[in-house]
Design a protein around this motif. Structure first.
Motif, PDB file in Angstrom:
ATOM      1  N   ASN A  96     -14.601  37.938   2.151  1.00 55.35           N
ATOM      2  CA  ASN A  96     -14.287  36.720   2.788  1.00 55.35           C
ATOM      3  C   ASN A  96     -14.206  37.192   4.391  1.00 55.35           C
ATOM      4  O   ASN A  96     -14.601  36.459   5.190  1.00 55.35           O
ATOM      5  CB  ASN A  96     -13.140  35.818   2.630  1.00 55.35           C
ATOM      6  CG  ASN A  96     -13.227  35.134   1.179  1.00 55.35           C
ATOM      7  OD1 ASN A  96     -14.561  35.000   0.888  1.00 55.35           O
ATOM      8  ND2 ASN A  96     -12.310  34.894   0.516  1.00 55.35           N
ATOM      9  N   LYS A  97     -13.468  37.981   4.519  1.00 52.45           N
ATOM     10  CA  LYS A  97     -13.040  38.647   5.947  1.00 52.45           C
ATOM     11  C   LYS A  97     -14.535  39.070   6.551  1.00 52.45           C
ATOM     12  O   LYS A  97     -14.717  38.927   7.799  1.00 52.45           O
ATOM     13  CB  LYS A  97     -12.002  39.652   5.889  1.00 52.45           C
ATOM     14  CG  LYS A  97     -10.681  39.019   5.952  1.00 52.45           C
ATOM     15  CD  LYS A  97     -10.189  38.225   6.995  1.00 52.45           C
ATOM     16  CE  LYS A  97      -8.788  37.660   6.866  1.00 52.45           C
ATOM     17  NZ  LYS A  97      -8.553  36.569   7.679  1.00 52.45           N
ATOM     18  N   THR A  98     -15.245  39.935   5.867  1.00 54.44           N
ATOM     19  CA  THR A  98     -16.502  40.326   6.371  1.00 54.44           C
ATOM     20  C   THR A  98     -17.300  39.377   6.775  1.00 54.44           C
ATOM     21  O   THR A  98     -17.891  39.437   7.791  1.00 54.44           O
ATOM     22  CB  THR A  98     -17.298  41.164   5.088  1.00 54.44           C
ATOM     23  OG1 THR A  98     -16.296  42.364   4.854  1.00 54.44           O
ATOM     24  CG2 THR A  98     -18.611  41.774   5.651  1.00 54.44           C
ATOM     25  N   TYR A  99     -17.682  38.128   5.851  1.00 54.15           N
ATOM     26  CA  TYR A  99     -18.482  37.082   6.298  1.00 54.15           C
ATOM     27  C   TYR A  99     -17.895  36.391   7.354  1.00 54.15           C
ATOM     28  O   TYR A  99     -18.856  35.918   8.423  1.00 54.15           O
ATOM     29  CB  TYR A  99     -18.532  36.080   5.021  1.00 54.15           C
ATOM     30  CG  TYR A  99     -19.730  36.672   4.270  1.00 54.15           C
ATOM     31  CD1 TYR A  99     -21.065  36.712   4.646  1.00 54.15           C
ATOM     32  CD2 TYR A  99     -19.477  37.087   2.930  1.00 54.15           C
ATOM     33  CE1 TYR A  99     -21.994  37.025   3.409  1.00 54.15           C
ATOM     34  CE2 TYR A  99     -20.420  37.818   2.085  1.00 54.15           C
ATOM     35  CZ  TYR A  99     -21.707  37.638   2.478  1.00 54.15           C
ATOM     36  OH  TYR A  99     -22.477  38.207   1.441  1.00 54.15           O
TER      37      TYR A  99
ATOM     38  N   LYS B 119     -20.093  36.054  11.465  1.00 54.91           N
ATOM     39  CA  LYS B 119     -20.334  34.853  12.087  1.00 54.91           C
ATOM     40  C   LYS B 119     -20.162  34.987  13.686  1.00 54.91           C
ATOM     41  O   LYS B 119     -21.134  34.384  14.262  1.00 54.91           O
ATOM     42  CB  LYS B 119     -19.432  33.761  11.623  1.00 54.91           C
ATOM     43  CG  LYS B 119     -19.699  33.333  10.305  1.00 54.91           C
ATOM     44  CD  LYS B 119     -18.664  32.047   9.865  1.00 54.91           C
ATOM     45  CE  LYS B 119     -19.118  31.866   8.304  1.00 54.91           C
ATOM     46  NZ  LYS B 119     -18.070  30.690   7.999  1.00 54.91           N
ATOM     47  N   GLU B 120     -19.284  35.878  14.088  1.00 55.86           N
ATOM     48  CA  GLU B 120     -19.255  36.171  15.621  1.00 55.86           C
ATOM     49  C   GLU B 120     -19.488  37.555  15.849  1.00 55.86           C
ATOM     50  O   GLU B 120     -18.681  38.093  16.722  1.00 55.86           O
ATOM     51  CB  GLU B 120     -17.817  35.374  16.056  1.00 55.86           C
ATOM     52  CG  GLU B 120     -17.785  34.003  15.757  1.00 55.86           C
ATOM     53  CD  GLU B 120     -16.494  33.537  16.081  1.00 55.86           C
ATOM     54  OE1 GLU B 120     -15.771  34.049  16.866  1.00 55.86           O
ATOM     55  OE2 GLU B 120     -16.190  32.531  15.569  1.00 55.86           O
ATOM     56  N   ALA B 121     -20.166  38.450  15.077  1.00 62.07           N
ATOM     57  CA  ALA B 121     -20.293  39.941  15.586  1.00 62.07           C
ATOM     58  C   ALA B 121     -20.788  40.084  16.990  1.00 62.07           C
ATOM     59  O   ALA B 121     -21.579  39.453  17.281  1.00 62.07           O
ATOM     60  CB  ALA B 121     -21.029  40.330  14.375  1.00 62.07           C
TER      61      ALA B 121
ATOM     62  N   ARG C 238     -26.288  42.718  16.452  1.00 60.74           N
ATOM     63  CA  ARG C 238     -27.535  41.229  15.839  1.00 60.74           C
ATOM     64  C   ARG C 238     -27.361  41.180  14.430  1.00 60.74           C
ATOM     65  O   ARG C 238     -27.369  42.193  13.720  1.00 60.74           O
ATOM     66  CB  ARG C 238     -28.731  41.757  16.203  1.00 60.74           C
ATOM     67  CG  ARG C 238     -29.370  41.492  17.581  1.00 60.74           C
ATOM     68  CD  ARG C 238     -30.705  41.879  17.902  1.00 60.74           C
ATOM     69  NE  ARG C 238     -31.610  40.749  17.297  1.00 60.74           N
ATOM     70  CZ  ARG C 238     -32.838  40.879  16.868  1.00 60.74           C
ATOM     71  NH1 ARG C 238     -33.366  42.214  17.157  1.00 60.74           N
ATOM     72  NH2 ARG C 238     -33.245  40.071  16.008  1.00 60.74           N
ATOM     73  N   VAL C 239     -26.989  39.796  13.889  1.00 56.79           N
ATOM     74  CA  VAL C 239     -27.043  39.501  12.633  1.00 56.79           C
ATOM     75  C   VAL C 239     -27.846  38.370  12.455  1.00 56.79           C
ATOM     76  O   VAL C 239     -28.192  37.426  13.339  1.00 56.79           O
ATOM     77  CB  VAL C 239     -25.455  38.911  12.447  1.00 56.79           C
ATOM     78  CG1 VAL C 239     -25.490  38.630  10.967  1.00 56.79           C
ATOM     79  CG2 VAL C 239     -24.632  40.076  12.705  1.00 56.79           C
ATOM     80  N   ILE C 240     -28.893  38.375  11.329  1.00 54.96           N
ATOM     81  CA  ILE C 240     -29.876  37.544  11.216  1.00 54.96           C
ATOM     82  C   ILE C 240     -29.550  36.736   9.609  1.00 54.96           C
ATOM     83  O   ILE C 240     -29.031  37.747   8.983  1.00 54.96           O
ATOM     84  CB  ILE C 240     -31.150  38.142  11.466  1.00 54.96           C
ATOM     85  CG1 ILE C 240     -31.552  38.962  10.311  1.00 54.96           C
ATOM     86  CG2 ILE C 240     -31.550  38.352  12.770  1.00 54.96           C
ATOM     87  CD1 ILE C 240     -32.890  39.593  10.182  1.00 54.96           C
TER      88      ILE C 240
ATOM     89  N   ALA D 138     -29.649  47.279  11.760  1.00 50.74           N
ATOM     90  CA  ALA D 138     -28.995  48.554  11.873  1.00 50.74           C
ATOM     91  C   ALA D 138     -28.912  49.197  13.332  1.00 50.74           C
ATOM     92  O   ALA D 138     -27.741  49.692  13.779  1.00 50.74           O
ATOM     93  CB  ALA D 138     -29.803  49.426  11.082  1.00 50.74           C
ATOM     94  N   VAL D 139     -29.773  49.239  13.979  1.00 51.89           N
ATOM     95  CA  VAL D 139     -29.933  49.770  15.223  1.00 51.89           C
ATOM     96  C   VAL D 139     -28.941  49.231  16.325  1.00 51.89           C
ATOM     97  O   VAL D 139     -28.102  49.792  16.747  1.00 51.89           O
ATOM     98  CB  VAL D 139     -31.435  49.720  16.019  1.00 51.89           C
ATOM     99  CG1 VAL D 139     -31.164  50.196  17.365  1.00 51.89           C
ATOM    100  CG2 VAL D 139     -32.348  50.817  15.064  1.00 51.89           C
ATOM    101  N   SER D 140     -28.740  47.866  16.280  1.00 52.17           N
ATOM    102  CA  SER D 140     -27.963  47.027  17.141  1.00 52.17           C
ATOM    103  C   SER D 140     -26.302  47.254  16.703  1.00 52.17           C
ATOM    104  O   SER D 140     -25.451  47.638  17.567  1.00 52.17           O
ATOM    105  CB  SER D 140     -28.199  45.722  17.099  1.00 52.17           C
ATOM    106  OG  SER D 140     -27.271  44.849  17.524  1.00 52.17           O
ATOM    107  N   PHE D 141     -26.239  47.439  15.334  1.00 57.28           N
ATOM    108  CA  PHE D 141     -24.975  47.791  14.930  1.00 57.28           C
ATOM    109  C   PHE D 141     -24.324  49.193  15.340  1.00 57.28           C
ATOM    110  O   PHE D 141     -23.302  49.313  15.736  1.00 57.28           O
ATOM    111  CB  PHE D 141     -24.755  47.711  13.267  1.00 57.28           C
ATOM    112  CG  PHE D 141     -23.468  48.215  12.856  1.00 57.28           C
ATOM    113  CD1 PHE D 141     -22.274  47.309  13.029  1.00 57.28           C
ATOM    114  CD2 PHE D 141     -23.305  49.180  12.040  1.00 57.28           C
ATOM    115  CE1 PHE D 141     -20.957  47.726  12.598  1.00 57.28           C
ATOM    116  CE2 PHE D 141     -22.036  49.869  11.411  1.00 57.28           C
ATOM    117  CZ  PHE D 141     -21.058  48.999  11.998  1.00 57.28           C
TER     118      PHE D 141
END
Length: 68
Positions: A33-36, A40-42, A45-47, A57-60
Protein backbone atom coordinates in the motif's frame (compact mmCIF):
# COMPACT_ATOMS: atom_id res chain seq x y z
CA UNK A 1 29.85 5.81 -28.92
CA UNK A 2 26.63 5.04 -27.14
CA UNK A 3 24.38 7.88 -25.90
CA UNK A 4 22.40 5.79 -23.43
CA UNK A 5 23.00 7.03 -19.90
CA UNK A 6 24.15 4.43 -17.39
CA UNK A 7 23.60 4.56 -13.67
CA UNK A 8 24.67 2.40 -10.78
CA UNK A 9 22.01 -0.11 -9.84
CA UNK A 10 21.89 -3.57 -8.30
CA UNK A 11 22.83 -6.36 -10.69
CA UNK A 12 19.32 -7.88 -10.76
CA UNK A 13 17.90 -4.65 -12.25
CA UNK A 14 20.54 -4.07 -14.96
CA UNK A 15 19.08 -4.14 -18.45
CA UNK A 16 15.50 -3.53 -17.34
CA UNK A 17 13.71 -0.74 -19.19
CA UNK A 18 10.89 -0.62 -16.66
CA UNK A 19 10.60 -1.46 -13.00
CA UNK A 20 7.43 -2.92 -11.55
CA UNK A 21 5.65 -1.89 -8.38
CA UNK A 22 7.00 -5.11 -6.88
CA UNK A 23 10.56 -4.06 -7.79
CA UNK A 24 9.95 -0.69 -6.15
CA UNK A 25 8.53 -2.36 -3.05
CA UNK A 26 11.74 -4.39 -2.72
CA UNK A 27 14.03 -1.41 -3.38
CA UNK A 28 12.25 0.87 -0.91
CA UNK A 29 11.50 -1.92 1.58
CA UNK A 30 7.92 -0.75 1.90
CA UNK A 31 4.63 -2.55 2.07
CA UNK A 32 2.42 -2.79 -0.98
CA UNK A 33 0.00 0.00 0.00
CA UNK A 34 2.77 2.48 0.90
CA UNK A 35 4.59 1.69 -2.35
CA UNK A 36 1.51 2.47 -4.45
CA UNK A 37 0.88 5.65 -2.42
CA UNK A 38 4.43 6.82 -3.06
CA UNK A 39 4.32 6.00 -6.77
CA UNK A 40 1.29 8.30 -7.21
CA UNK A 41 3.52 11.32 -6.52
CA UNK A 42 6.99 9.97 -7.29
CA UNK A 43 9.74 12.39 -8.40
CA UNK A 44 10.63 10.13 -11.36
CA UNK A 45 8.66 8.94 -14.42
CA UNK A 46 5.85 6.55 -13.64
CA UNK A 47 3.46 5.32 -16.31
CA UNK A 48 0.23 3.41 -16.03
CA UNK A 49 -0.48 0.58 -18.46
CA UNK A 50 -4.04 -0.52 -17.91
CA UNK A 51 -4.19 -1.33 -14.20
CA UNK A 52 -0.45 -1.80 -13.93
CA UNK A 53 2.16 0.75 -12.91
CA UNK A 54 5.60 0.85 -14.49
CA UNK A 55 8.55 3.02 -13.52
CA UNK A 56 10.89 4.15 -16.28
CA UNK A 57 14.16 2.61 -15.06
CA UNK A 58 16.50 5.31 -16.42
CA UNK A 59 14.42 8.02 -14.76
CA UNK A 60 14.38 6.17 -11.44
CA UNK A 61 18.10 5.29 -11.35
CA UNK A 62 19.04 8.85 -12.33
CA UNK A 63 16.98 10.17 -9.39
CA UNK A 64 18.32 7.44 -7.08
CA UNK A 65 21.98 8.11 -7.95
CA UNK A 66 21.63 11.88 -7.60
CA UNK A 67 20.53 11.37 -4.00
CA UNK A 68 17.48 13.58 -4.32
Amino acid sequence: MENTPTFDCPEEYKGKLFLTASDMQTIFQLGENKTYEYLKEAPFRVIKVGNQIRVVAVSFWKWYNEGV
